[in-house]
Each structure stands twice: as C-alpha cells, then as structure tokens.
Design an enzyme around this catalytic site. Structure first.
Site: not given
Length: 270
Positions: A16, A18, A37-38, A103, A156, A169, A202-203
C-alpha cells in the site's frame, strides 16, 4: 512507449502507500516489478494500521490491470535469504534488474529514555538493517547485468533534521543517509547511481492515520519542530513522492548521485 520499457524494478513495501504507488507508476511506464511486503503486523508498538494480505493482493491486481508484469511475495526485509531468493527468481523471470526502490519502513514514538528496547531495535532493524539487506540482495544482480541503473533509498526529513519523540526513527533515517552516500561512492564506477528521498508527511496510513502522532502533534513544545515553510500544503500526495522516485531512476537524472532529494515542504529548513 513508456520511459521504463524493458526495465526491471525491485520495490520493498509494496502492499500500500508509497510502495504501491511506485509499483503502479513504474508499471504504467513499461517496467516489470519485483516486489515484497510483510503485509501484516511488524511490531506491537506501532500505532497505525498494518498493511494486510488484502492490500498486498490489491497491489498485484492493480499492477496487472495496468498491463504490468509483477512477481510479488510476502516477506520481511530483515530476512536476507528471502530477499536473495526473490531477486534470483525475479531476474530469472524478467531477465535482469535495473532499479531498486528501498521503501519499506516503520515508525514508533517516545522519548529517548522512555522507548522500550523493542521500540528502538525494531525500527532500526527494519528501516536501516532491512535496507542494507535489500542492497546486499540486489546489487550483485545489478552488477552481473552490467547495465548500470539506479537505487533510490526512501529516508525521511527525520534523516535530515532530528524529530522529537522519534529517536529510533530519526536514528534509522540518519543512518540511511550514510548507507546511501557510501553506496553511491562504491557504485559510481559501475554506472549505478544511488540517491535518497526525504519526505515529510505523506498521505499514507503511517503518515495520517497514526493515533499517537495525532496526540503528539498537539503538544505545544513539539509543534515548533513540526512546522514547515509551506504550511498551506501540510501533506504530500503519493504522486509527489513517486514523481521524485521515477525522476531519480530516469535518464533525466543521469548526472545525479549521492543526492538527498527533499520533499518536505521546507520542514528541514525551519
């Protein structure tokens, strides 16, 4: 004709957000996608919804609906053997590997001295160590192909400007800058470019549906660190990030390596 016709792109975190958008955008430009993806909970301390197997299946459907070819498997970037097997099978199926988009990542919240051991190590292991494993799994295939190519690491704004309540992070995203810079210097003479992208908000579910983020953003002492120059545009769209990723992967960016590409509404400058 697409600008990535005949190219093969490896993308982590495609279920999902990005990652899915990058996969769709590359597929629409003619690229074949190798993705992972996990697609499930990564850490108990995450305070935003996890991606699901349904999300993962939907990405595959959307890529194929767009006319793209895709080999996608559920797995963890922290599992080096899994990534190496996926790369080998993808190269066998599609004939090579040209671009990598690292990503996948997670986020947790808390003060430096109040984070649990899991909150610190899980985030660093996924965001930094997992990205290193992605590079370790993919670079040999790119070198063997001998076609050059590019790697884009999603860092980021927290990798440019440390954020309060985000010690693990920020540490992981600062670490990605060093990893990116080292890889750029080591791979330049192989005609492989390596750049990092630094978004702010980010959305995505991690970006806008994190209950703990909403609480922390309301703390008066935190607010000054979270302001931006473009306060009228607080959240970037998925396409705004993908635009940068595709540009850095394109021939139009053939003179760009080791760059730190900011899509942060000026937050790093405040």
């Amino acid at each position: 004709m697409g600008q990535f016709d005949g190219k093969v792109v490896y993308i982590t975190g495609i279920a999902r957000g990005q990652g899915r958008n990058h996969a769709l955008r590359f597929a629409r430009e003619g690229a074949a996608i190798i993705g992972l993806d996990i697609a499930g909970p990564v850490a108990e301390h995450a305070t935003y919804p996890s991606a699901t197997t349904g999300d993962f299946a939907e990405t595959i459907r959307l890529v194929e609906e767009a006319g793209g070819k895709i080999l996608a498997r559920q797995g963890d970037t922290r599992d080096l053997a899994f990534q190496q097997e996926l790369v080998a099978d993808g190269v066998e199926q599609f004939g090579g590997l040209d671009h990598v988009i690292a990503n996948a990542g997670i986020l947790t919240w808390g003060k430096v001295w109040e984070l649990s051991e899991e909150q610190f190590t899980d985030v660093v292991d996924v965001n930094l160590v997992g990205t290193w494993k992605t590079l370790k799994a993919t670079i040999p295939a790119m070198l063997e192909a001998g076609n050059g190519g590019s790697i884009v690491v999603i860092s980021s704004v927290a990798g440019l400007k440390a954020m309060p309540m985000q010690a693990s992070y920020s540490a992981s995203k600062f670490g990605l800058r060093g990893l990116t810079q080292t890889a750029a210097k080591e791979l330049g003479h192989y005609r492989i470019r390596v750049n990092s992208v630094h978004p702010y908000a980010v959305d995505t579910p991690m970006g806008v549906a994190d209950t703990e983020a909403h609480r922390i953003f309301g703390m008066p002492w935190v607010t000054p660190h979270l302001t931006s120059v473009l306060d009228y545009h607080p959240v970037a769209s998925l396409d705004e990030i993908s635009d940068a990723v595709l540009y850095l992967s394109s021939d139009g960016a053939k003179a760009i390596t080791g760059a730190e590409f900011q899509i942060d509404m000026g937050n790093s400058k405040v």
